[in-house]
Each structure stands twice: as structure tokens, then as C-alpha cells.
Enzyme design. Structure first.
Site, PDB file in Angstrom:
ATOM      1  CG  HIS A 160      -4.410   4.363  -0.796  1.00 41.44           C
ATOM      2  ND1 HIS A 160      -3.411   3.367  -0.805  1.00 41.44           N
ATOM      3  CD2 HIS A 160      -4.607   4.547  -1.943  1.00 41.44           C
ATOM      4  CE1 HIS A 160      -3.142   3.278  -1.940  1.00 41.44           C
ATOM      5  NE2 HIS A 160      -3.716   3.790  -2.854  1.00 41.44           N
ATOM      6  CG  ASP A 183      -2.016   1.049   1.261  1.00 42.66           C
ATOM      7  OD1 ASP A 183      -1.406   2.230   0.953  1.00 42.66           O
ATOM      8  OD2 ASP A 183      -3.074   0.789   1.322  1.00 42.66           O
ATOM      9  CG  HIS A 184       1.191   4.375  -3.077  1.00 43.62           C
ATOM     10  ND1 HIS A 184       0.231   4.021  -3.658  1.00 43.62           N
ATOM     11  CD2 HIS A 184       1.314   5.625  -3.442  1.00 43.62           C
ATOM     12  CE1 HIS A 184      -0.647   5.183  -3.979  1.00 43.62           C
ATOM     13  NE2 HIS A 184       0.103   6.138  -3.727  1.00 43.62           N
TER      14      HIS A 184
END
Ligand code: BG6
Length: 505
Positions: free
Chosen positions: A253, A190-191
């Protein structure tokens, strides 16, 4: 005595020697994110001493062609290219046909040769930079070809979101992955979690004594989390039409940001203990009140408008989008966490495309003072304290509080205590993908999703998606907003902290 001291235990270690094998090496993600991130890690000495990258994809390509393609991609990021020649010597390419196990056997043999050439002893990152529809096939075939086996060195599978499109499909994908890989080998990126300021939330909460005692229902009135973008759907209509904002931003996110703000302190700053707390938080999400769905949720889609003074088309007029599409590009959702700490505190989650500005921000709105002794002089209107955690593009923490307006008059004004990462003389921040890849090489899963968390978030979202997507008045429920604004007016009715109610400063 220096004003700021770095805790040396937090200075990164150098990973063990390893190879990074990128499936989908001729695709967009490889050139745009992965190889530039690996190049920056390499140039700063953060890759292992013995290291190489092997691109794997369907296209027939020579090593030189791959190197040239990557050169262009990295140069386009505007980075200093002085380490390129040394980096290029680590770049290799080998074609694979994703559903043909024999081609994986050939790849495995090539990797053994490259290991010998570069002095690597079998450790491998296997990064899936392929379309999500291929994840299952590639994960299964890697297992069948023996490439997941840790008999000679560790093997780590790096997977990008989306992890399925609902609970069932995420379980199915996981079953395919688990045929060859164990959970400790799976790194679900999950950036957002890998963004420096996102990680800072945990440090801020748990390394300071003064905020945590206030971090609960007794002192906090509401919390808002916003991820606003100016970008539209870009070239991703095929995916986005199926996903919409709830699958694209909320299942992942937004949930992670919520967990970082709301989870309990782990007993130790260690991957599984931190992830246990995030999982517990997901488990405490109050099931969404489907009987009053739109009392808690506003969905909308952008119309034509202007971004930075330039006209932009409506979502429905974007290339590849169905002209009668009902995919939401904006959502505001009010959620509750049913636990001791947060009972009764609303969390307002908002995300949208084509909004006024790019902004990821968490605001903790504290309660009013219990008794306003200034009421007679100042009236009722005393602004409450707010703590603003700006994630991007500004990386800042600001605490707003009341102080006396200088002068003879009795008057209050809102003042701020402010910390900015940008003001740090030597900014040492890393890009999200650099952090994610470095952590995968180090074997640190703290900033990655664990399957239980993925499933709990789908279990929370699935009924909402189902209710929205199957309701008869779906089209009427989808609000419209002009591109370049802060979204539909109705979102401001649901969320008191909406920029229409509260100026963005
Ligand atoms: C991605 C979403 O995960 O995050 C995109 O799929 C979105 O739709 C992007 O644009 C936003 O990321 P960032 O880092 O630019 O805020």
C-alpha cells in the site's frame, strides 16, 4: 449550466457475462468482503446480465448452507437486503480439495453445467480467498486442471496480497502462477489502489493544469504519506508475527501511494501505460542507505494503552503473539526518488497500528517563498503552503495558504481551500472491493499490481528487512510507543511533519 459535469466516458460499462469462482469460500475474506461487495454490485446492476458465483472450499456444504452463511454475512454489513432473493439464486457451492487435481476436474464439470444454467459462455473470475501458503498449490493445480485455459472464454485469476514474503518467494509464487496463467490473466489486488480517493490522486494531478507545474523539486520541499490505524493485530498474529509492518503495509500500500503521488504522467489513461509509470517510479527508488539504516528508519512496537477511552493490551500480550516478539507494528521511513523531478526531495512514509486515530493522508509540503518581504513585520515564521490529500476516513482535499488577518494590524493567518467528497449530495463512491471485483470482471488491470512492480518493491525492501532482522542490536533498535499515541518520539525526530511537530487538523 450545472456547476459540475460528469464526463460520461468515465461512467462504468457493464461487464461481459461471467462466473465468479471463489476458492476459500468458507473463509473469513469471502463473508467479510467478497460476497458483500458482489452483492452490492449485483443490487446496483453492475454485475453482468448473466452471472453466478460458485464458492469452492474444502468444507462439505450444501448449496442452502452456503446461501444461508452468505445471507448472514451480507446482512451483518447493514446493507439493504431487498435484492437478496435474486442474488441468492446466483449462489452455488462445490467442494474441492486444494491439492487434488481430480476435484478440480469435477469442479470444472460443475462449472460447465452452471454456465449452461445461467447462460454464461465460459468467462470466469477465479478468486483466491485462501491462506497465502496455499496460493502456489491452487494456482498450479488450476493450470494442471485446464481451468486457466482461455479456449472457451476468458479466465482471470484474482490474487490477494501478500505476494510472497521477499523477492525470491514472490518470484517462486509467480512461477507457479505462470505455469497456467499469462500476465494479462493475473489480477493482483491492492485494495488501497481501489479506494475512490486514491484513484482521485491521479485525476487531481493530471486533469488540473495548476498543480502539475509545481509538482517537482523546485516547488516541493517534502512529501509525507501516513496510514495510521487504531486497530491492533486482531486475530492475525500468526501472519503478522512473520510480516511486521514493513511487509504488511510498506511493500504494497505505501509503495502504491508513493507511486501515485510521484510517478510521471502516462501518455494515456490505460492500464499498462499507467502501470509502466508506476514501475518506472519503483525503479527510481534510491537504494536504502544501509550503512546508516536507523538514520532513515524508525521501527517500533505498541505497548498497552488506550484507544477511544478503552484499555488495550500491548502487542506482545495479544493472543498468539510471542511475548518477546520483535515484530514492528510501526515504521517511519525516509526515502528518495532518484530522478529529474524528485532529486533531493524526501518522502516520509509512516504506518502504524494502535495509533491515535484512523487516518490515511498525503501531505505535499511546498517550499518557502524565495524572499520574505514581511520578515521585518512578521519575523521568519511564515507557514509554507501545504496540500493535504485525505484518503480516509475523511475523503478531502485541502490547500493551506496565507492570507491577511482582517483588521488594522499587519498579520497573516493560515486559511484553507477545501473539497470534501462527503459533502457531495449524491455520493456515488464504491467500496474498494466492489471496485476491484468490478474491474477484474471488466478486465481492467490499471488498479492491480503487475509482477515487475511487485519485484522492484521487494528488491527495494529486502535489504532493509535483512539488515533489520539480522542486526545484533535488533531488540534495542525497536522503539516502544503507548497504544493510542502517534508512535515513538524518535519518529518525530526523523520526520519533520510528524503530528508531534505538526498538529493534525
Ligand atoms: C491490510 C493489512 O492490507 O490493510 C492490514 O494487512 C491493515 O494489517 C489493512 O489493517 C488496512 O486497510 P484499511 O483499508 O482499513 O486502511
Amino acid at each position: 449550466m450545472p456547476e459540475e459535469q460528469i464526463n460520461l466516458s468515465l461512467v462504468p460499462r457493464r461487464p461481459e457475462d461471467c462466473a465468479v469462482v471463489i476458492f476459500g469460500a468458507s473463509g473469513d475474506l469471502t463473508g467479510r468482503k467478497l460476497v458483500p461487495a458482489l452483492y452490492r454490485l449485483f443490487a446496483s446492476g453492475a454485475t453482468p446480465e448473466h452471472f453466478y458465483i460458485c464458492g469452492a472450499a474444502r468444507s462439505e456444504m450444501s448449496r442452502e448452507e452456503f446461501q444461508n452463511k452468505m445471507h448472514q454475512a451480507v446482512e451483518a454489513r447493514g446493507v439493504d437486503m431487498s435484492a437478496w432473493e435474486r442474488f441468492a439464486a446466483c449462489l452455488h457451492y462445490h467442494p474441492v480439495v486444494y491439492d487434488q487435481v481430480e476435484t478440480y476436474h469435477a469442479l470444472a464439470a460443475r462449472l460447465d453445467e452452471l454456465d449452461a444454467l445461467h447462460g454464461v459462455k465460459g468467462n470466469r473470475i477465479l478468486e483466491l480467498a485462501i491462506p497465502p501458503t496455499m496460493y502456489q498449490t491452487v494456482a498450479l493445480t488450476l493450470g494442471q486442471a485446464g481451468l486457466a485455459s482461455e479456449e472457451h472464454g476468458w479466465r482471470r485469476l484474482v490474487v490477494e496480497k501478500p505476494f510472497g514474503r521477499d523477492l525470491d518467494s514472490s518470484r517462486e509464487l509467480n512461477r507457479a502462477i505462470c505455469q497456467g496463467f499469462a500476465e494479462h490473466q493475473v489480477f493482483r489486488i491492492d485494495h488501497y489502489l481501489a479506494k475512490e480517493t486514491v484513484q482521485n490522486i491521479m485525476m487531481f494531478r493530471f486533469a488540473n493544469a495548476i498543480f502539475e507545474p509545481l509538482w517537482n523539486r523546485n516547488y516541493i520541499d517534502q512529501v509525507s504519506i501516513v496510514t495510521a490505524e487504531t486497530l491492533g493485530v486482531e486475530h492475525r498474529a500468526g501472519y503478522y508475527e512473520q510480516a511486521g509492518v514493513l511487509r504488511d503495509m510498506f511493500q504494497n500500500h505505501m509503495m502504491q501511494l508513493l507511486a501515485l503521488v510521484a510517478a510521471e504522467p502516462p501518455s494515456l489513461f490505460e492500464a499498462n501505460r499507467v502501470r509502466d509509470e508506476r514501475t518506472k517510479l519503483f525503479r527510481s527508488l534510491r537504494p536504502f542507505p544501509l550503512e546508516d539504516l536507523y538514520g532513515y528508519l524508525v521501527l517500533a512496537q505498541y505497548e498497552a494503552g488506550e484507544i477511544d477511552g478503552q484499555p488495550v493490551p500491548a502487542y506482545r500480550a495479544e493472543p498468539g503473539v510471542d511475548p518477546s516478539s520483535l515484530a514492528p507494528t510501526f515504521a517511519t521511513m525516509k526515502v528518495f526518488v532518484d530522478n529529474w523531478r524528485w532529486q533531493g526531495v524526501p518522502f516520509y512514509l509512516t504506518s502504524g497500528k494502535r495509533l491515535t486515530e484512523k487516518l490515511t493522508r498525503i501531505v505535499i509540503h511546498f517550499r518557502e517563498v524565495p524572499h520574505s518581504l514581511f520578515r521585518q513585520v512578521l519575523g521568519e515564521d511564515i507557514q509554507t503552503n501545504r496540500l493535504v490529500l485525505d484518503i480516509q476516513p475523511k475523503e478531502e482535499i485541502t490547500l493551506y495558504f496565507q492570507a491577511k488577518q482582517p483588521g488594522a494590524q499587519v498579520a497573516l493567518r493560515t486559511v484553507r481551500l477545501h473539497f470534501s467528497y462527503q459533502d457531495q449530495a449524491a455520493k456515488q463512491g464504491t467500496e474498494a472491493y466492489e471496485k476491484a471485483l468490478a474491474d477484474a470482471m471488466l478486465g481492467d488491470q490499471m488498479l492491480f499490481w503487475r509482477q515487475d512492480g511487485v519485484e522492484l518493491c521487494w528488491a527495494f525492501l529486502d535489504p532493509i528487512l535483512e539488515a533489520c532482522e539480522s542486526c545484533g542490536d535488533r531488540a534495542d533498535r525497536l522503539h516502544r510507543y503507548r497504544a493510542g499515541t502517534w508512535g515513538p518520539r524518535d519518529a518525530a525526530k526523523l520526520w519533520p511533519g510528524h503530528p508531534y511537530n505538526y498538529p493534525v487538523s
